[in-house]
Design a protein around this motif. Structure first.
Motif, PDB file in Angstrom:
ATOM      1  N   LYS A  55       4.784  -2.329  23.028  1.00 45.32           N
ATOM      2  CA  LYS A  55       3.971  -1.481  22.179  1.00 45.32           C
ATOM      3  C   LYS A  55       2.897  -2.308  21.495  1.00 45.32           C
ATOM      4  O   LYS A  55       3.157  -3.380  20.961  1.00 45.32           O
ATOM      5  N   LYS A  56       1.652  -1.783  21.485  1.00 43.70           N
ATOM      6  CA  LYS A  56       0.549  -2.583  20.956  1.00 43.70           C
ATOM      7  C   LYS A  56       0.538  -2.615  19.433  1.00 43.70           C
ATOM      8  O   LYS A  56       0.320  -3.647  18.827  1.00 43.70           O
ATOM      9  N   ASP A  57       0.728  -1.478  18.792  1.00 50.50           N
ATOM     10  CA  ASP A  57       0.554  -1.396  17.342  1.00 50.50           C
ATOM     11  C   ASP A  57       1.818  -1.823  16.620  1.00 50.50           C
ATOM     12  O   ASP A  57       2.456  -1.051  15.911  1.00 50.50           O
ATOM     13  N   ILE A  58       2.215  -3.082  16.813  1.00 47.19           N
ATOM     14  CA  ILE A  58       3.404  -3.640  16.172  1.00 47.19           C
ATOM     15  C   ILE A  58       3.018  -4.954  15.516  1.00 47.19           C
ATOM     16  O   ILE A  58       2.307  -5.769  16.097  1.00 47.19           O
ATOM     17  N   CYS A  59       3.500  -5.158  14.297  1.00 43.39           N
ATOM     18  CA  CYS A  59       3.216  -6.412  13.589  1.00 43.39           C
ATOM     19  C   CYS A  59       3.854  -7.567  14.347  1.00 43.39           C
ATOM     20  O   CYS A  59       5.066  -7.540  14.631  1.00 43.39           O
ATOM     21  N   TYR A  60       3.066  -8.578  14.652  1.00 38.74           N
ATOM     22  CA  TYR A  60       3.538  -9.732  15.411  1.00 38.74           C
ATOM     23  C   TYR A  60       4.654 -10.476  14.673  1.00 38.74           C
ATOM     24  O   TYR A  60       5.550 -11.050  15.273  1.00 38.74           O
ATOM     25  N   ILE A  61       4.623 -10.441  13.344  1.00 38.77           N
ATOM     26  CA  ILE A  61       5.547 -11.261  12.557  1.00 38.77           C
ATOM     27  C   ILE A  61       6.867 -10.550  12.304  1.00 38.77           C
ATOM     28  O   ILE A  61       7.939 -11.080  12.578  1.00 38.77           O
TER      29      ILE A  61
ATOM     30  N   GLY B 281       7.644  -7.146  13.252  1.00 37.68           N
ATOM     31  CA  GLY B 281       8.031  -6.138  14.225  1.00 37.68           C
ATOM     32  C   GLY B 281       7.871  -4.710  13.756  1.00 37.68           C
ATOM     33  O   GLY B 281       8.306  -3.785  14.431  1.00 37.68           O
ATOM     34  N   SER B 282       7.246  -4.485  12.590  1.00 35.57           N
ATOM     35  CA  SER B 282       7.075  -3.129  12.070  1.00 35.57           C
ATOM     36  C   SER B 282       6.021  -2.365  12.858  1.00 35.57           C
ATOM     37  O   SER B 282       5.091  -2.949  13.420  1.00 35.57           O
ATOM     38  N   ASP B 283       6.158  -1.045  12.881  1.00 39.43           N
ATOM     39  CA  ASP B 283       5.209  -0.171  13.560  1.00 39.43           C
ATOM     40  C   ASP B 283       3.985   0.017  12.674  1.00 39.43           C
ATOM     41  O   ASP B 283       4.069   0.621  11.599  1.00 39.43           O
ATOM     42  N   LEU B 284       2.828  -0.497  13.086  1.00 38.55           N
ATOM     43  CA  LEU B 284       1.620  -0.449  12.260  1.00 38.55           C
ATOM     44  C   LEU B 284       0.962   0.922  12.268  1.00 38.55           C
ATOM     45  O   LEU B 284       0.061   1.169  11.465  1.00 38.55           O
ATOM     46  N   THR B 285       1.358   1.814  13.159  1.00 40.32           N
ATOM     47  CA  THR B 285       0.748   3.144  13.176  1.00 40.32           C
ATOM     48  C   THR B 285       1.118   3.946  11.936  1.00 40.32           C
ATOM     49  O   THR B 285       0.482   4.949  11.634  1.00 40.32           O
ATOM     50  N   ARG B 286       2.167   3.535  11.235  1.00 42.23           N
ATOM     51  CA  ARG B 286       2.558   4.243  10.014  1.00 42.23           C
ATOM     52  C   ARG B 286       1.642   3.922   8.845  1.00 42.23           C
ATOM     53  O   ARG B 286       1.705   4.581   7.816  1.00 42.23           O
TER      54      ARG B 286
ATOM     55  N   ALA C   3      -3.731  -6.382   5.423  1.00 38.58           N
ATOM     56  CA  ALA C   3      -2.965  -6.677   4.206  1.00 38.58           C
ATOM     57  C   ALA C   3      -1.482  -6.802   4.527  1.00 38.58           C
ATOM     58  O   ALA C   3      -0.783  -7.676   3.989  1.00 38.58           O
ATOM     59  N   HIS C   4      -0.975  -5.942   5.414  1.00 40.25           N
ATOM     60  CA  HIS C   4       0.441  -6.003   5.806  1.00 40.25           C
ATOM     61  C   HIS C   4       0.754  -7.341   6.470  1.00 40.25           C
ATOM     62  O   HIS C   4       1.755  -7.989   6.156  1.00 40.25           O
ATOM     63  N   MET C   5      -0.128  -7.775   7.377  1.00 44.35           N
ATOM     64  CA  MET C   5       0.137  -9.019   8.090  1.00 44.35           C
ATOM     65  C   MET C   5       0.007 -10.233   7.175  1.00 44.35           C
ATOM     66  O   MET C   5       0.679 -11.243   7.345  1.00 44.35           O
ATOM     67  N   LYS C   6      -0.862 -10.145   6.159  1.00 42.84           N
ATOM     68  CA  LYS C   6      -0.950 -11.235   5.184  1.00 42.84           C
ATOM     69  C   LYS C   6       0.351 -11.361   4.406  1.00 42.84           C
ATOM     70  O   LYS C   6       0.846 -12.463   4.156  1.00 42.84           O
ATOM     71  N   ARG C   7       0.911 -10.201   3.999  1.00 47.53           N
ATOM     72  CA  ARG C   7       2.179 -10.239   3.262  1.00 47.53           C
ATOM     73  C   ARG C   7       3.286 -10.821   4.133  1.00 47.53           C
ATOM     74  O   ARG C   7       4.120 -11.600   3.664  1.00 47.53           O
ATOM     75  N   CYS C   8       3.308 -10.428   5.405  1.00 48.25           N
ATOM     76  CA  CYS C   8       4.326 -10.964   6.313  1.00 48.25           C
ATOM     77  C   CYS C   8       4.176 -12.468   6.496  1.00 48.25           C
ATOM     78  O   CYS C   8       5.156 -13.203   6.542  1.00 48.25           O
TER      79      CYS C   8
ATOM     80  N   PRO D 277      12.639 -12.538  11.810  1.00 48.29           N
ATOM     81  CA  PRO D 277      13.304 -12.219  10.546  1.00 48.29           C
ATOM     82  C   PRO D 277      14.270 -11.064  10.636  1.00 48.29           C
ATOM     83  O   PRO D 277      14.999 -10.804   9.707  1.00 48.29           O
ATOM     84  N   TYR D 278      14.284 -10.335  11.752  1.00 50.01           N
ATOM     85  CA  TYR D 278      15.149  -9.172  11.874  1.00 50.01           C
ATOM     86  C   TYR D 278      16.382  -9.451  12.733  1.00 50.01           C
ATOM     87  O   TYR D 278      17.093  -8.541  13.111  1.00 50.01           O
TER      88      TYR D 278
END
Length: 590
Positions: free
Chosen positions: A52-58, A60-65, A75-80, A127-128
């Motif tokens: 799946k393309k829209d997934i955080c590399y770090i 694994g969260s679904d970025l489409t949400r 911002a999400h990827m910076k926090r990760c 991390p998961y």
């Protein structure tokens, strides 16, 4: 901002890209990666079997949400990157399509391989990954499994570790292997703590307006009765947890007054406990397994404290399932922390570690003592006597129920979230009936590593049995009516319940001999077997039996414990403001 199709215009994308590049180590713009992240650039859709393309590399969260478009994703990827020890920068980190991503690399990497066909990095931290306990806990538990805990098991099949039956094979270890294992565990613990980064939280619940925080840190400083002398070990002191205090925390059992302060975002250090308790902390509180280190029972294990090896042994506390006592060997000193326990000389003195203290070889230097019933008026029957009395009453009630169909009886047994299992399982086995528990309690019982034969005693179907387990506070006349109504639902083809009998197993229901002259007692103050142990109250069709069954030591048992173990120092852990009075009272009774 995203347009109606959920994609960002080029101008907005460039602006966000500039913001992201401000934090990048090489200062390069990443517009081509940003376009690829949002599905732009190529008009083709991913293949059915492609990642799946829209997934955080770090993480694994679904970025489409994320509803704030590209800005929110960055911002999400910076926090990760801050949370999981990764940094923005480097040209060629891999993305989720098997290609190398230009915005993220693992910390410390000089330059990742480039090219679209490069192999995926194999040492990326996940991390998961919650399938493994901290350190070498899994291998330690496997090496120290009990030889046999159930006579009905086939030959060659090892049983699971359980707190109810203690038939463990004592492993033989060399001093070199023990020290090496401790050093390896300490190194892995420090690596795990370092990998979380400085932004990790302690797992405390957030403050809600109009409510006190249930696990608020108490006065900031950890009290001495939660510290193990000569070490940085903290026992049942999670309200005070922080990295600067300790990296090693010890949990005696899964009761809220002991695990309070642990939350699902816990990352303050490694929690050492028994296997059933570790399962409960992981499944009920959501703590990552990487911070839980279950230790084998009755097996010395070396744990590093400030680069000093400390030997820790887990002993059965005879409290709730999974409850243990910690025996710490700090240099030449022996320190016993009992947590919550019910002293039983016949059972406890079978443990070689405790039996050695009775002969002062070696001497027990300090005991952290559960002083819940540290008062001469608290004299309780033994657990076996209380269970026997409860079985007798239950059999009488069952006979009454069978004589007249109008007196069909629903039995309610009060229990804590975990605790009191011994009494209602004993009654159920004697009456040859199953025990109803709700789904949550069934999940908890399933975490205790009990044998399959024991778990077959429980059911989640109310219609299968008339013996129900309910919260201890629910055994009262008002709520018993509700349970009867609930039990009589959908009873069109079976006789409805006409009576409800509740059992409240707690030591506080017992009247001491000085208040009830009808109770005969032994010289030590303990009631004689066969005396009237059960107190009963009836209101119409409802009856409540108070059973003096406790999982804490009575005062005579505390005195007997001190006579057997002969500690040099006593440190009370309950009602600590009266510690000096408690110690004087106990010593005067010896």
């Amino acid at each position: 901002l995203p347009n109606s199709e959920g994609k960002c215009p080029i101008d907005a994308e460039e602006n966000v890209g500039n913001v992201a590049n401000t934090c990048a180590s090489d200062g390069l713009r990443r517009n081509d990666h940003m376009s690829r992240q949002d599905g732009m650039g190529t008009g083709s859709s991913p293949e059915p079997n492609s990642p799946k393309k829209d997934i955080c590399y770090i993480c694994g969260s679904d970025l489409t949400r994320i509803k704030t478009g590209l800005r929110g994703r960055v911002a999400h990827m910076k926090r990760c990157s801050a949370k999981y020890g990764k940094v923005l920068g480097g040209r060629d980190a891999m993305n989720n399509d098997g290609e190398y991503d230009a915005d993220f690399v693992t910390g410390g990497t000089e330059e990742a391989p480039s090219g679209h066909n490069s192999k995926k990095v194999s040492d990326v931290f996940n991390p998961y990954d919650k399938d493994q306990w901290h350190g070498d806990a899994s291998s330690e538990l496997e090496a120290n499994r009990p030889m046999s805990i159930c006579n009905s098991q086939p030959k060659g099949v090892e049983g699971k570790q359980t707190m109810l039956q203690q038939f463990f094979k004592a492993p033989v270890r060399s001093l070199t292997n023990v020290l090496m294992a401790g050093a390896k565990q300490a190194a892995k613990g420090k690596a795990i703590l370092a990998s979380k980064g400085p932004t990790a939280t302690s797992g405390k619940q957030s403050y809600r307006k109009g409510h006190w925080r249930s696990n608020n840190r108490r006065n900031g400083n950890c009290p001495s009765y939660k510290r193990i002398p000569g070490t940085d070990f903290i026992c049942d002191g999670f309200h005070y947890a922080r990295r600067t205090l300790s990296e090693n925390y010890f949990l005696t059992h899964f009761h809220s007054d002991h695990y309070g302060g642990i939350g699902k975002t816990w990352s303050e250090g490694t929690i050492y406990c028994s296997l059933p308790t570790a399962n409960l902390v992981h499944e009920q509180l959501g703590v990552d397994k990487r911070y839980l280190h279950p230790l084998p029972m009755n097996t010395p294990t070396v744990i590093a404290s400030k680069d000093k090896p400390i030997t820790v042994t887990l002993l059965n506390a005879n409290h709730c399932p999974g409850a243990i006592m910690f025996l710490f060997e700090v240099g030449n000193r022996r320190i016993l922390h009992v947590g919550d326990f019910r002293w039983n000389r016949e059972f406890m003195m079978q443990m070689p570690q405790l039996r050695a203290f009775s002969t002062s070889s070696p001497r027990l230097d300090e005991i952290f003592l559960d002083t819940t019933y540290c008062n001469k008026k608290y004299t309780l029957p033994t657990q076996a006597e209380a269970i026997s009395a409860a079985i007798q009453v239950a059999e009488n009630e069952m006979s009454t129920s069978k004589k007249d169909i109008k007196n069909k009886t629903l039995f309610l047994f009060g229990a804590y979230t975990i605790g009191k299992e011994r009494i209602y399982t004993s009654v159920a086995e004697k009456l040859k009936t199953k025990v109803y528990v709700d789904s949550r309690r069934y999940r908890i019982l399933s975490s205790l590593e009990w044998p399959k034969e024991r778990m077959q005693l429980f059911t989640k179907n109310k219609s299968e049995t008339s013996l129900w387990v309910v919260p201890l506070g629910s055994v009262n006349f008002k709520q018993m009516r509700d349970y009867m109504d609930e039990g009589n639902k959908n009873k069109a083809f079976t006789a409805p319940y006409g009576r409800v009998v509740g059992f409240r197993p707690t030591g506080w229901t017992f009247k001491p001999a000085m208040q009830d002259k009808s109770q005969r007692t032994l010289p030590c103050g303990r009631p004689k077997p066969g005396s009237k142990l059960i107190s009963s109250k009836t209101s119409g069709r409802y009856t409540i039996h108070g059973v003096p069954y406790s999982e804490h030591s009575s005062f005579p048992e505390l005195v007997d414990c001190l006579e057997c173990l002969k500690p040099k120092k006593i440190t009370p852990t309950v009602s600590v403001s009266k510690s000096e009075e408690q110690v004087e009272l106990l010593l005067s009774a010896l």
